[in-house]
Design a protein around this motif. Structure first.
Motif, mmCIF file in Angstrom:
data_model
loop_
_atom_site.group_PDB
_atom_site.id
_atom_site.type_symbol
_atom_site.label_atom_id
_atom_site.label_comp_id
_atom_site.label_asym_id
_atom_site.label_seq_id
_atom_site.Cartn_x
_atom_site.Cartn_y
_atom_site.Cartn_z
ATOM 1 N N UNK A 176 0.832 -1.199 0.000
ATOM 2 C CA UNK A 176 0.000 0.000 0.000
ATOM 3 C C UNK A 176 0.872 1.256 0.000
ATOM 4 N N UNK A 177 0.314 2.292 -0.613
ATOM 5 C CA UNK A 177 0.920 3.616 -0.467
ATOM 6 C C UNK A 177 0.549 4.144 0.914
ATOM 7 N N UNK A 178 1.288 5.175 1.363
ATOM 8 C CA UNK A 178 1.032 5.757 2.677
ATOM 9 C C UNK A 178 -0.404 6.279 2.746
ATOM 10 N N UNK A 179 -1.085 5.949 3.834
ATOM 11 C CA UNK A 179 -2.443 6.415 4.123
ATOM 12 C C UNK A 179 -3.448 5.943 3.068
ATOM 13 N N UNK A 180 -3.210 4.747 2.518
ATOM 14 C CA UNK A 180 -4.101 4.228 1.478
ATOM 15 C C UNK A 180 -4.332 2.734 1.716
ATOM 16 N N UNK A 181 -5.497 2.245 1.273
ATOM 17 C CA UNK A 181 -5.756 0.807 1.342
ATOM 18 C C UNK A 181 -5.954 0.228 -0.056
ATOM 19 N N UNK A 182 -5.471 0.973 -1.084
ATOM 20 C CA UNK A 182 -5.488 0.482 -2.462
ATOM 21 C C UNK A 182 -4.173 -0.247 -2.731
ATOM 22 N N UNK A 183 -4.278 -1.473 -3.272
ATOM 23 C CA UNK A 183 -3.096 -2.310 -3.478
ATOM 24 C C UNK A 183 -2.272 -1.794 -4.658
ATOM 25 N N UNK A 184 -0.974 -1.693 -4.408
ATOM 26 C CA UNK A 184 -0.043 -1.265 -5.457
ATOM 27 C C UNK A 184 0.208 -2.429 -6.427
ATOM 28 N N UNK A 185 0.685 -2.100 -7.619
ATOM 29 C CA UNK A 185 0.969 -3.144 -8.613
ATOM 30 C C UNK A 185 2.040 -4.104 -8.100
ATOM 31 N N UNK A 186 3.045 -3.578 -7.412
ATOM 32 C CA UNK A 186 4.082 -4.437 -6.839
ATOM 33 C C UNK A 186 3.483 -5.355 -5.772
ATOM 34 N N UNK A 187 2.525 -4.806 -5.031
ATOM 35 C CA UNK A 187 1.867 -5.581 -3.991
ATOM 36 C C UNK A 187 1.006 -6.688 -4.582
ATOM 37 N N UNK A 188 0.381 -6.413 -5.764
ATOM 38 C CA UNK A 188 -0.459 -7.436 -6.405
ATOM 39 C C UNK A 188 0.385 -8.650 -6.805
ATOM 40 N N UNK A 189 1.569 -8.405 -7.316
ATOM 41 C CA UNK A 189 2.442 -9.511 -7.697
ATOM 42 C C UNK A 189 2.794 -10.368 -6.478
ATOM 43 N N UNK A 190 3.049 -9.700 -5.365
ATOM 44 C CA UNK A 190 3.369 -10.434 -4.135
ATOM 45 C C UNK A 190 2.166 -11.235 -3.659
ATOM 46 N N UNK A 191 0.977 -10.630 -3.663
ATOM 47 C CA UNK A 191 -0.220 -11.316 -3.185
ATOM 48 C C UNK A 191 -0.632 -12.445 -4.122
ATOM 49 N N UNK A 192 -0.355 -12.311 -5.430
ATOM 50 C CA UNK A 192 -0.644 -13.408 -6.367
ATOM 51 C C UNK A 192 0.111 -14.670 -5.952
ATOM 52 N N UNK A 193 1.387 -14.483 -5.675
ATOM 53 C CA UNK A 193 2.201 -15.620 -5.271
ATOM 54 C C UNK A 193 1.786 -16.150 -3.889
ATOM 55 N N UNK A 194 1.332 -15.243 -3.015
ATOM 56 C CA UNK A 194 0.881 -15.638 -1.685
ATOM 57 C C UNK A 194 -0.371 -16.509 -1.791
#
Length: 313
Positions: A176-194
């Motif tokens: 997430x970016x600071x003060x946000x709950x929208x998933x970043x593109x880098x975060x999506x790649x991590x969560x896909x693998x998770x």
């Protein structure tokens, strides 16, 4: 003239005889007197000696009586001592019997304790296995993600780590970016693998049967309004769960019932420091494994049942 002289001599001889006889009688009388005096004195002495002897005899008899009394008391004490000795011997014999029984009971108790320690060791090993189970499962998830994405991103930040409490920790800035709950593109790649990693792990029935829930936790730092931080941490956790289910439909269909979201705001910080770097550590997504209490209870109940057989009802 001659006749007269003869007469004179005869008369003289008679006169000389009687004084000698008188002296002899006096001497005899004096001797008798002394003998009688001596006898009297002897009687007095003998009488005194007799009285003394009688007194000595009485004293001796008295001491003899006292000695006899003391002997009687000593004999009585001796009888009492003999009775006590017999009682002590009997008590010793009873003690020896009790000691032998105690030694036998001690040996039995040693066997029971040894068996109990053996069973307790099994229980300890089982409980330790359960305690390590959750860490091992999350380690598998972590290793699966690292096999696909590596251990760090392009900035050298670690993607996932295992905290001291055994939970998986994901740096909030990676998702997430600071003060946000929208998933970043880098975060999506991590969560896909998770999501893929959790599906693979949950395919194992032995793992599933011990898991009650997989809790996705949102954590914030202490900056800002506490109420806002609670809402933000809860939204971030919910967003992660929703993304995991969306990115892997199989995970949702098969194992969606295991996942839950919770927000802890700043109530469970990793560090109490005030620097930006330390506050950044507290802003995180944490994943914990909640095990089934029933499984632990079953292990303990089994141990208690086995203990009944060892110790008896």
């Amino acid at each position: 003239m001659k006749v007269r002289r003869r007469s004179y001599k005869k008369d003289g001889e008679v006169q000389n005889f009687w004084p000698s006889f008188t002296d002899m009688i006096s001497t005899i009388a004096l001797i008798l007197f002394f003998l009688m005096l001596l006898a009297y004195i002897q009687n007095i002495v003998t009488g005194s000696n007799l009285e003394y002897a009688k007194k000595q005899l009485m004293d001796t008899q008295k001491r003899l009586e006292e000695s006899n009394a003391e002997i009687s008391r000593a004999e009585k004490r001796l009888r009492l001592l003999k009775d006590n000795l017999d009682e002590v011997k009997a008590e010793v014999e009873r003690g020896q019997i009790a000691l032998k029984l105690s030694e036998e009971q001690i040996e039995e108790q040693k066997e029971i304790i040894a068996e109990s320690n053996k069973e307790l060791g099994k229980l300890r090993s089982t409980l330790q296995g359960i305690a390590l189970f959750r860490v091992n499962v999350l380690e598998k998830v972590k290793n699966s993600v690292e096999e696909e994405l590596g251990k760090t991103n392009s900035d050298g930040e670690q993607l996932v780590s295992i905290a001291d409490n055994g939970n998986i920790v994901i740096n909030e800035s990676l998702v997430f970016d600071y003060n946000s709950y929208k998933i970043k593109s880098e975060g999506k790649e991590l969560l896909d693998q998770l999501a893929v990693a959790f599906e693979n792990v949950l395919e194992d029935e032995d793992i599933r049967k011990n898991i009650d829930a997989i809790n996705i936790q949102g954590h914030a730092d202490k900056m800002g309004d506490p109420e806002y931080n609670r809402e933000l941490s809860a939204k971030r956790a919910t967003t992660v769960v929703n993304y995991l289910m969306k990115t892997n439909n199989t995970l949702e269909e098969k194992y969606g019932r295991y996942f839950m979201a919770s927000g802890f705001s700043n109530l469970r910080p990793i560090t109490s420091g005030n620097t930006e770097e330390e506050r950044a550590k507290n802003r995180r997504i944490e994943i914990s494994l909640i095990l089934k209490d029933s499984n632990v209870r079953d292990v303990i109940n089994k141990y208690l049942e086995d203990s009944k057989e060892i110790f008896g009802e």
